[in-house]
Design a protein around this motif. Structure first.
Motif, short mmCIF file in Angstrom:
data_model
loop_
_atom_site.label_atom_id
_atom_site.label_comp_id
_atom_site.label_asym_id
_atom_site.label_seq_id
_atom_site.Cartn_x
_atom_site.Cartn_y
_atom_site.Cartn_z
N ARG A 1 -12.19 0.27 2.94
CA ARG A 1 -11.06 -0.75 2.74
C ARG A 1 -10.71 -1.43 4.28
O ARG A 1 -10.64 -2.44 4.45
N TYR B 1 -4.08 -6.13 7.53
CA TYR B 1 -5.36 -6.03 6.68
C TYR B 1 -6.35 -6.83 6.83
O TYR B 1 -7.50 -6.68 6.53
N ARG C 1 -10.07 6.36 4.28
CA ARG C 1 -10.15 5.09 3.40
C ARG C 1 -11.16 3.95 4.24
O ARG C 1 -10.70 2.75 4.61
N PRO D 1 1.26 4.57 1.14
CA PRO D 1 0.33 5.59 1.96
C PRO D 1 0.32 6.85 1.61
O PRO D 1 1.06 7.33 0.84
N PRO D 2 -0.71 7.61 1.85
CA PRO D 2 -0.70 9.06 1.39
C PRO D 2 0.74 10.02 1.65
O PRO D 2 1.23 9.53 3.02
N TYR D 3 1.00 11.04 1.01
CA TYR D 3 2.21 11.75 1.81
C TYR D 3 1.48 12.48 2.70
O TYR D 3 0.37 13.31 2.59
N ASN E 1 5.67 6.80 8.43
CA ASN E 1 4.53 6.69 7.62
C ASN E 1 4.82 5.60 6.74
O ASN E 1 5.26 5.81 5.35
N TRP E 2 4.82 4.43 7.14
CA TRP E 2 4.77 3.29 6.25
C TRP E 2 4.24 2.03 6.99
O TRP E 2 4.21 2.05 7.80
N PRO E 3 3.56 1.17 6.06
CA PRO E 3 3.06 0.24 6.76
C PRO E 3 3.99 -0.96 7.14
O PRO E 3 5.00 -1.24 6.40
N ASN F 1 -0.60 1.58 8.92
CA ASN F 1 -0.60 3.01 8.69
C ASN F 1 -1.84 3.86 9.05
O ASN F 1 -2.27 4.49 7.97
N GLU G 1 0.90 -1.22 0.05
CA GLU G 1 0.06 0.07 0.14
C GLU G 1 0.95 1.22 -0.09
O GLU G 1 1.63 1.38 0.88
N GLU H 1 -7.10 14.47 7.81
CA GLU H 1 -6.97 14.24 6.25
C GLU H 1 -8.20 13.98 5.57
O GLU H 1 -8.55 14.25 4.44
#
Lengths: 470, 256
Positions: free
Chosen positions: B124, B89, B121, A282-284, B60-62, B41, A280, B148
Motif C-alpha cells: 500500500r 497517501y 504494509r 492504524p495498528p494498535y 498513533n493516528w493518521p 502514520n 485508515e 512490527e
C-alpha cells in the motif's frame, strides 16, 4: 512564449488520449506496486498480530459496544483524575499559600515595600500564580498522560470511526471526529488540525464547532466544581463516581452541541454535499509508558501550565487593581459585579462569574482562581483573605466550597457555571488561530459569538426551569 | 597512568562524537536539505525526532502532522536541514496537507527525499513511493517499523526491493533507534552523489498514454534542459492539474 507551446502540446495530447487518463495512471501505479511488493515481501504463517487487532476492532468499533466502551474509558480516565488530584492539590496549596505566601509578605514588609507594591505583586500577581499552579497542575499531570497513552495506543481513530456516521448525518466531514478529539486537548490545536479536511465548507463547520470540545483550560474547572457541589450530594464513597459522571455528561453535551450546530450550519449558512474519505485504522501499538509520560508532561502539561501562568500573572494584577481602585464609594470590581448581577441572576449565574469570564478571556485556565478572588472580595467573607483583591488560604476543595456557598452559590449556580464553561466564547489564542486559519473576520466573529449566545440561551432556560420546578 | 584506548563504539564512524550531531532547530547555513515524506502514520515524526533530537509530539493516528516541521543535524562536517512533511497517501489529489507535501518535493527541490514506509504494509505504501520517484532522482527508502513487521512474521528482501526501486533501502525501527546510523550514512552518500539512484518509472501504463507522456516530457526538456522532473510535470499536465499548469505558466519549477 515557450510555456504556451508546452501547454498547447499538452492540450492536444489530452484530446488524443481521451477520457480515463487518471484512472489508467492510478491502475499502472497500483500494479507496479503489487509487482514490486510481490518480489520482495515474504509472509510466513498466519498473521496473529493482525487477527488480534481485528478482533479488538470488532469490539471497540461495534455498533452495540462502541459507544459504551468509549464512554466507559473516558469516565475511567476522569475518575482517576478526580480521585488522584485532590491530595497533591492540597499539598501544593498548603506549601504555596500557607507557607511561602506569609513568608514573602513578611519579607516585603521587612525590606520596606510600600503597601500598594506588595499588594500588587504579592496579593495580585503571586497569589494568582500560586492558585493556578495548585488548582491546575495536579489534574493536568494526571489527565494528559492518560489521554496521551490512549492516543499512542491507537484509540483515537477508532473514536473517529464510531462517530463518523453521526458526523455524516450532521452534514459534516467524518475527519471532524479527529479534530474534535484534538480539541479535547486544546481548541487552538484542534482548529489547526482541521487542515486535514479537504472541503472548505466542512472545514469551516469543524472550526466553528471545535469550541464545543472541553479543552485543557476547562477540564479542571469542570472537575473542581463537580467535586465541590455535585460530589458532595452523595455519601463520600460515591462522590468520585458522581463527579466523574457529571463531568462526562457535560463533555457529552458538548459533543451533542457539536452535532447540532454542525447540522444547523450545514442546513443554513454552509449548505453542501458531504464528501467521503478513507479512514485508515492504524495498528494498535503498545505505548512506551515512561516516554509518553515524559513527553506529555513536557509537551502538554508544562506548556499549558506556562500559558496559564503567563495569563494569570497580569490577570491577578488586574483583579487587584479593580478591587482597589474606586469609583465613588465602591471599588471598580464591586461596581461591575453589582451591575452584572442582574443579568447574571437571569442566567442562573452571578455578577462575579460574568466578570471572571470577562477578565479570563485570554485563558480559560484562570476562571476559577478569578471567581474565588472576586467572591471573597465582594462578599467580604470574614476570616479569609487579608484585604481587597487578596486571594485567601484554603486547604481543600471542601473549604473552597464553603467560600463559594458563603458567596451565595447554590447547586444551580454550579450547574450553570459548568454549562457556561462549556458554552462560551473561545479563548483569545483560539480566536486568533481561527482568524489565521480562515482569514475571515466574518467567520471568526461567528465562531466566537455563536457559542456565547448558545451559552446564554441554555443557562437562561435551565435557570428558569430550575426555579419553577425546585 | 592508564593508557586510554578508544572503545569499539567510539572509533566507529556511526558514533555520535564523530558522526551525528543533533542540531535541534539550529538549521542555519545548511549544506543539504532532506525532505521527509511518506504515508500517514508510518513514523515520519519519530524518524524526524531520532535524527534531530527534537521532541515533536508523535501520535498513533493518521494526520498528526499537518504543517511542515523543520530541524537539523550534522554528519561528516555537513549540515543537513530536515523537513518533516505531512503524511499523504498520494500526490495526485488536492487537500491542503497533501499539497504541502507535494509542493515541497516538487518546488522546494530537496537534495534528498527520505521516503518513510511501513514495512508491514509495504504494498500500500509503495503507491506513494512510486509517485515520489517520478518527481525526484535522489531518494532513500526508510523501511520503518521493522519491529512490527517482524512480529507479524513478514520478511522483506531489502536488496531486491532496492534493485526494483533503484534507490537505497534502509530497514529501521525508529522507535528504538535501530538502523538510524545506517540511515544517516546512506542519506549522506546520496546527498554527496557517492551513491547514484536510478529510480523506477511507472511501467504498467498503456502504450498510447506512455507515448504521449514521453512526447510531452521531451518537449519540456527541450525548452528547459535543466529540469529534473519533466516526466512528472508531463504526467500532471496531461491529468489537467491546475496547480501545475499555473506553475508552468509562471515558470516556478525552473531552476534559476
Amino acid at each position: 512564449m515557450k510555456t504556451n507551446k508546452i501547454l498547447n502540446i499538452s492540450n492536444d495530447l489530452r484530446w488524443q488520449i481521451g477520457e480515463g487518463f487518471h484512472d489508467k495512471l492510478t491502475e499502472g501505479i497500483y500494479s507496479d506496486a503489487a509487482q514490486i511488493a510481490q518480489n520482495s515481501v515474504h509472509k510466513k504463517g498466519q498473521q496473529k498480530r493482525f487477527r488480534f487487532d481485528r478482533n479488538l476492532d470488532k469490539i471497540v468499533t461495534s455498533k452495540i459496544w462502541g459507544f459504551p466502551i468509549m464512554i466507559f474509558i473516558l469516565s475511567f480516565v476522569l475518575w482517576l483524575t478526580i480521585i488522584g488530584a485532590n491530595y497533591p492539590s492540597g499539598l501544593l496549596s498548603e506549601l504555596l499559600l500557607q507557607n511561602i505566601y506569609p513568608w514573602l509578605k513578611s519579607l516585603a514588609e521587612s525590606i520596606g515595600f510600600p503597601w500598594w507594591l506588595s499588594g500588587f505583586l504579592l496579593d495580585g500577581v503571586y497569589l494568582a500564580l500560586a492558585w493556578v499552579v495548585a488548582v491546575m497542575l495536579p489534574p493536568m499531570a494526571i489527565f494528559f498522560p492518560l489521554f496521551t497513552l490512549l492516543e499512542d495506543f491507537g484509540y483515537l481513530p477508532r473514536v473517529a470511526f464510531n462517530l463518523d456516521h453521526l458526523f455524516k448525518k450532521s452534514g459534516a466531514h467524518g475527519k471532524q471526529a479527529l479534530t474534535m478529539s484534538m480539541g479535547f486537548g486544546c481548541n487552538a490545536a484542534g482548529v489547526i488540525a482541521t487542515r486535514i479536511i479537504d472541503s472548505p465548507r466542512e472545514r469551516l463547520i469543524a472550526i466553528i464547532t471545535n469550541n464545543f470540545s472541553l479543552c485543557n483550560g476547562r477540564w479542571p474547572t469542570q472537575i473542581l466544581i463537580a467535586s465541590i457541589f455535585i460530589g458532595t450530594l452523595v455519601p463520600a464513597s460515591f462522590a468520585g463516581a458522581l463527579s466523574a459522571f457529571s463531568v462526562i455528561s457535560i463533555a457529552l453535551l458538548g459533543i451533542f452541541f457539536t452535532f447540532l450546530v454542525s447540522l444547523i450550519l450545514s442546513k443554513t449558512l454552509l449548505k453542501g454535499e458531504v464528501s467521503s474519505f478513507t479512514l485508515e485504522l492504524p495498528p494498535y501499538r503498545p505505548p512506551r509508558f515512561w516516554k509518553t509520560i515524559y513527553t506529555s508532561l513536557i509537551d502538554r502539561t508544562l506548556i499549558v501550565l506556562w500559558r496559564a501562568c503567563v495569563f494569570a500573572a497580569p490577570a491577578g494584577a488586574v483583579i487587584w487593581l479593580i478591587s482597589n481602585l474606586t469609583i465613588g464609594d465602591a471599588t471598580v470590581a464591586n461596581w461591575l459585579i453589582v451591575h452584572l448581577d442582574g443579568f447574571g441572576f437571569i442566567l442562573g449565574l452571578n455578577g462575579v462569574i460574568l466578570l471572571a469570564y470577562i477578565v479570563a478571556i485570554p485563558a480559560n485556565e484562570i476562571v476559577i482562581p478569578t471567581i474565588l478572588m472576586l467572591t471573597v472580595m465582594s462578599a467580604s467573607i470574614a476570616g479569609v483573605g487579608a484585604g481587597n483583591g487578596v486571594m485567601f488560604e484554603i486547604e481543600s476543595a471542601t473549604a473552597t466550597g464553603e467560600i463559594l456557598k458563603a458567596g451565595g452559590w447554590t447547586l444551580l449556580t454550579a450547574v450553570n457555571l459548568m454549562l457556561f464553561s462549556l458554552l462560551h466564547n473561545p479563548c483569545s489564542t483560539t480566536i486568533y488561530t481561527i482568524y489565521k486559519e480562515t482569514k475571515s473576520v466574518k467567520w471568526t466573529v461567528v465562531a466566537s459569538v455563536l457559542p456565547l449566545i448558545l451559552g446564554f440561551i441554555v443557562c437562561f432556560i435551565v435557570a428558569q426551569v430550575w426555579r419553577i420546578v425546585i | 597512568m592508564q593508557k586510554v584506548t578508544k572503545s569499539a563504539c567510539e572509533s566507529c564512524e556511526h558514533h555520535n562524537t564523530l558522526g551525528l550531531k543533533k542540531l535541534g532547530i539550529n538549521i542555519e547555513n545548511n549544506d543539504y536539505v532532506v525532505a521527509l515524506a511518506g504515508n500517514p502514520n508510518t513514523g515520519k515524526s519519530t524518524v524526524f525526532n531520532a535524527l534531530t533530537g527534537l521532541k515533536q509530539h508523535t501520535g498513533n493516528w493518521p494526520g498528526k502532522t499537518v504543517t511542515r516541521a523543520e530541524g537539523g543535524y550534522s554528519y561528516s562536517d555537513k549540515k543537513y536541514k530536515l523537513v518533516d512533511l505531512p503524511g499523504t497517501y498520494s500526490l495526485l489529489s488536492t487537500s491542503q496537507d497533501e499539497e504541502v507535501a507535494r509542493n515541497f518535493i516538487l518546488f522546494g527541490k530537496p537534495d534528498v527525499t527520505l521516503i518513510v514506509v511501513d514495512a508491514s504494509r509495504l504494498e500500500r505504501n509503495l503507491n506513494l513511493v512510486l509517485q515520489i520517484l517520478e518527481i525526484t532522482n535522489k531518494a532513500v527508502l526508510c523501511l520503518n517499523l521493522m519491529d512490527e513487521a517482524k512480529r507479524m512474521d513478514i520478511e522483506i528482501d531489502e536488496r531486491t526491493l532496492a534493485r526494483d526501486l533503484g534507490i537505497p533501502v534502509v530497514p529501521t525501527s525508529a522507535r528504538s533507534k535501530e538502523g538510524i546510523p545506517e540511515l544517516i550514512k546512506t542519506i549522506h552518500q546520496v546527498a554527496t552523489g557517492e551513491l547514484k539512484c536510478k529510480p523506477h518509472r511507472i511501467k504498467n501504463i498503456p502504450k498510447h498514454i506512455n507515448n504521449a507522456v514521453e512526447k510531452l516530457s521531451s518537449e519540456i526538456e527541450k525548452e528547459y534542459p535543466t529540469i529534473p522532473n519533466s516526466r512528472w510535470i508531463a504526467l500532471r499536465l496531461l491529468d489537467g492539474d491546475e496547480r501545475i499548469i499555473e506553475a508552468v505558466k509562471t515558470g516556478e519549477f525552473i531552476t534559476e
